[in-house]
Design a protein around this motif. Structure first.
Motif, short mmCIF file in Angstrom:
data_model
loop_
_atom_site.label_atom_id
_atom_site.label_comp_id
_atom_site.label_asym_id
_atom_site.label_seq_id
_atom_site.Cartn_x
_atom_site.Cartn_y
_atom_site.Cartn_z
N ALA A 251 -1.51 -16.65 22.25
CA ALA A 251 -1.35 -18.10 22.16
C ALA A 251 -1.47 -18.75 23.54
O ALA A 251 -2.11 -19.79 23.70
CB ALA A 251 0.00 -18.43 21.54
N ALA A 252 -0.86 -18.14 24.55
CA ALA A 252 -0.94 -18.69 25.90
C ALA A 252 -2.37 -18.72 26.41
O ALA A 252 -2.82 -19.72 26.99
CB ALA A 252 -0.06 -17.87 26.85
N GLU A 253 -3.09 -17.63 26.21
CA GLU A 253 -4.48 -17.58 26.67
C GLU A 253 -5.33 -18.62 25.93
O GLU A 253 -6.21 -19.25 26.52
CB GLU A 253 -5.05 -16.17 26.45
N ALA A 346 3.65 -17.62 25.61
CA ALA A 346 4.12 -18.82 24.93
C ALA A 346 5.05 -18.45 23.81
O ALA A 346 4.88 -17.42 23.16
CB ALA A 346 2.92 -19.62 24.38
N HIS A 347 6.03 -19.29 23.58
CA HIS A 347 6.90 -19.15 22.42
C HIS A 347 6.18 -19.77 21.22
O HIS A 347 5.94 -20.98 21.20
CB HIS A 347 8.23 -19.88 22.65
N CYS A 348 5.85 -18.96 20.24
CA CYS A 348 5.17 -19.50 19.07
C CYS A 348 5.56 -18.77 17.79
O CYS A 348 5.09 -19.14 16.71
CB CYS A 348 3.65 -19.45 19.25
N THR A 349 6.40 -17.74 17.87
CA THR A 349 6.63 -16.87 16.71
C THR A 349 7.97 -17.10 16.01
O THR A 349 8.29 -16.39 15.08
CB THR A 349 6.54 -15.39 17.12
N ALA A 350 8.75 -18.11 16.43
CA ALA A 350 10.05 -18.34 15.81
C ALA A 350 10.29 -19.82 15.54
O ALA A 350 11.30 -20.39 15.98
CB ALA A 350 11.17 -17.77 16.67
N PRO A 351 9.41 -20.49 14.80
CA PRO A 351 9.56 -21.94 14.60
C PRO A 351 10.73 -22.32 13.72
O PRO A 351 11.18 -23.48 13.75
CB PRO A 351 8.23 -22.34 13.94
N LEU A 352 11.27 -21.40 12.91
CA LEU A 352 12.45 -21.71 12.12
C LEU A 352 13.69 -21.84 12.99
O LEU A 352 14.68 -22.45 12.59
CB LEU A 352 12.69 -20.64 11.06
N ARG A 353 13.63 -21.25 14.20
CA ARG A 353 14.81 -21.19 15.06
C ARG A 353 14.63 -21.87 16.41
O ARG A 353 15.58 -21.98 17.17
CB ARG A 353 15.19 -19.72 15.28
N TYR A 359 5.28 -26.83 18.14
CA TYR A 359 4.28 -27.50 18.97
C TYR A 359 3.20 -26.51 19.43
O TYR A 359 2.01 -26.81 19.40
CB TYR A 359 4.96 -28.14 20.18
N ALA A 360 3.62 -25.33 19.85
CA ALA A 360 2.66 -24.33 20.31
C ALA A 360 1.69 -23.94 19.19
O ALA A 360 0.48 -23.80 19.42
CB ALA A 360 3.39 -23.09 20.83
N SER A 361 2.21 -23.77 17.99
CA SER A 361 1.35 -23.42 16.86
C SER A 361 0.31 -24.50 16.59
O SER A 361 -0.88 -24.20 16.37
CB SER A 361 2.19 -23.19 15.60
N GLU A 362 0.72 -25.76 16.63
CA GLU A 362 -0.21 -26.86 16.37
C GLU A 362 -1.32 -26.92 17.42
O GLU A 362 -2.48 -27.17 17.11
CB GLU A 362 0.54 -28.19 16.32
N ILE A 363 -0.96 -26.68 18.68
CA ILE A 363 -1.97 -26.71 19.74
C ILE A 363 -2.95 -25.57 19.56
O ILE A 363 -4.17 -25.75 19.73
CB ILE A 363 -1.28 -26.64 21.12
N CYS A 364 -2.47 -24.38 19.21
CA CYS A 364 -3.35 -23.24 19.01
C CYS A 364 -4.25 -23.43 17.80
O CYS A 364 -5.44 -23.07 17.83
CB CYS A 364 -2.53 -21.96 18.87
N LEU A 365 -3.71 -23.99 16.72
CA LEU A 365 -4.53 -24.27 15.54
C LEU A 365 -5.66 -25.23 15.89
O LEU A 365 -6.81 -25.04 15.46
CB LEU A 365 -3.66 -24.85 14.43
N ALA A 366 -5.35 -26.25 16.68
CA ALA A 366 -6.38 -27.20 17.09
C ALA A 366 -7.40 -26.54 18.00
O ALA A 366 -8.62 -26.76 17.86
CB ALA A 366 -5.73 -28.39 17.80
N ALA A 367 -6.94 -25.71 18.93
CA ALA A 367 -7.86 -25.03 19.85
C ALA A 367 -8.82 -24.12 19.09
O ALA A 367 -10.02 -24.09 19.36
CB ALA A 367 -7.06 -24.22 20.88
N ALA A 368 -8.29 -23.36 18.12
CA ALA A 368 -9.14 -22.45 17.35
C ALA A 368 -10.17 -23.19 16.52
O ALA A 368 -11.28 -22.69 16.28
CB ALA A 368 -8.27 -21.58 16.45
#
Length: 478
Positions: A251-253, A346-353, A359-368
């Motif tokens: 995710a960071a890369e 990047a922290h992206c694997t624990a969005p429930l907590r 936010y990190a997930s949304e940025i990565c989804l947009a980048a991909a």
């Protein structure tokens, strides 16, 4: 990365329960969700945003503590093109949370899930975090699906992420997974956890990274008093963590290549912090020759040995400088590395907590997808580091105070006793005040004397105060 775990086994006695309740009041920890948040959560649980891609044919599984229901991650591992394919599904919290709504506002207020020895204060209502948004077995739900291809050595070849519907097939626990892998009964998707985990551990050593296999500190009620012990992590814990680290690094890369993102960064520990840790090692009779690096020492320790377990607990102090670094529009930050990971992360694997992971997930989804992140993400980035820092500060306070309260409960009936200790810290402007670590039990407390304390030296100390109500433990030289 690890936090210091602590858990009370058995029914906490009244003074301990009262002290923990008082701490929650003092820190203004929310005990319940407002009615409008619960109502929105109930509605969202019934009608989340449904992704177009269907990945329910992939037999995902989760690995978590036996009683956990807030399941952020599910995985499927396979061999692929001479290497491996890691599919990692992350709970898609954004499919349930409307930006600017009551749920979103409450999440920004709470920031993280808080862990007390006797209960958990969740980031999201249970109808989502332990229900519709959780990757529970047999439940079809939206997820952020990572696909990471590795070569035969475990190095990343390619990474992609998209939204998908997933359905986990099994909720596994660490001990059960360890037994199945050890006795050879694990099928390939599960058996590969060891193969990939060990490959990633070797790469971690190569790049100079460090994973702290921090034991869970356990306070066990015994004959109307308490005993201190540790639950050492299993190899499965570490292998599972490597899959999460792999995804966070991918995710960071991806965010760095895209030019917009939020990284989890950590500077190299200052010399003073490492010197203090050396004194703690000395107090616990752990040999640390000067030619041996911190990373090499950590890998030599056995978390099943009480002295090593106590030292690993103290090693978490070197993670205190961690923070969130935001960047956008291609203006990359000067510091992009997490010192313990020894790579961008990047922290992206624990969005429930954890709020930042959404936010990190949304940025990565947009980048991909070659798109611009949603407006709510870009607007929120400016204040996210401050929010996360405040959340981390509160979580850190909870952690420290809980440890002090429970250790005071452990020692409350031993006031007046003499223990073997070692002074590991002396205040710069008050050399008569510092901290001492005991050999047994592995407790750290405040020490005061009328003369300057002998930093780094062993000495017998007398316990003069242990009060769970004030979370105070004090010693004086005997």
């Amino acid at each position: 990365m690890p936090r210091r775990h602590i858990r009370v086994h058995g029914a906490p006695e009244a003074p301990l329960r009262a002290a923990l309740a008082a701490l929650r009041t003092e820190l203004a920890v929310p005990e319940s969700f407002p009615p409008e948040v619960l109502a929105e959560a109930e509605s969202a649980a019934k009608a989340p945003a449904v992704p177009a891609h269907d990945a329910t044919d992939i037999p995902f599984f989760t690995v978590d503590p036996p009683t956990a229901r807030d399941l952020d991650q599910a995985m499927h591992l396979s061999r692929h093109d001479g290497g491996y394919r890691v599919r990692y599904a992350i709970a898609d919290v954004a499919a349930f949370v409307v930006p600017g709504g009551a749920l979103d506002s409450e999440a920004h207020h709470r920031v993280t899930t808080l862990y007390f020895p006797d209960e958990r204060i969740p980031l999201h209502p249970a109808v989502l975090s332990e229900g519709a948004a959780s990757l529970l077995p047999g439940q079809t739900c939206p997820a952020v699906l990572w696909t990471v291809d590795l070569d035969a050595e475990g190095r990343t070849r390619a990474a992609d992420v998209r939204r998908a519907l997933v359905r986990s097939r099994a909720k596994l626990d660490y001990a059960g997974v360890q037994q199945r892998i050890d006795d050879g009964t694990a099928e390939e998707p599960l058996a590969l956890l060891r193969e990939i985990g060990e490959a990633r551990e070797l790469l971690e050593v190569e790049r100079g990274g460090i994973s702290l296999n921090v034991p869970e500190q356990e306070i066990v009620e015994y004959d109307h008093t308490y005993r201190l012990g540790y639950r050492a992590p299993l190899p499965t814990d570490a292998w599972n963590a490597q899959i999460s680290l792999l995804t966070g690094m991918a995710a960071a890369e991806m965010m760095l290549a895209h030019g917009t993102g939020v990284l989890r960064t950590l500077p190299t520990a200052p010399d003073g912090a490492v010197a203090r840790l050396r004194r703690t090692a000395q107090a616990l009779r752990i040999e640390w020759p000067h030619h041996v690096s911190y990373a090499a020492l950590i890998r030599s320790l056995n978390p099943r040995r009480p002295r090593h377990a106590a030292f690993l607990q103290e090693c978490t102090t070197l993670l205190r400088g961690a923070g969130y670094t935001v960047f956008r529009d291609g203006a990359l930050p000067a510091a992009t590395t997490h010192a313990a990971v020894a790579a961008p992360y990047a922290h992206c694997t624990a969005p429930l907590r954890r709020l930042a992971d959404r936010y990190a997930s949304e940025i990565c989804l947009a980048a991909a997808a070659g798109e611009t992140p949603p407006d709510w993400v870009l607007i929120g980035l400016d204040t996210l580091p401050k929010e996360m820092a405040e959340g981390a500060r509160r979580a850190g306070t909870v952690e420290r105070e809980c440890v002090d309260i429970v250790e005071a409960a452990l020692l409350k009936d031993r006031v007046g006793e003499v223990f073997d200790g070692c002074v590991v810290e002396v205040e710069e402007h008050r050399p008569t005040v510092g901290r001492v670590v005991l050999q047994e039990p592995a407790v750290i407390g405040r020490i005061e004397d009328g003369t300057p304390l002998p930093l780094g030296e062993r000495l017998p100390v007398r316990l003069i105060e242990a009060d769970p109500g004030t979370a105070k433990i004090r010693f004086t030289p005997a």
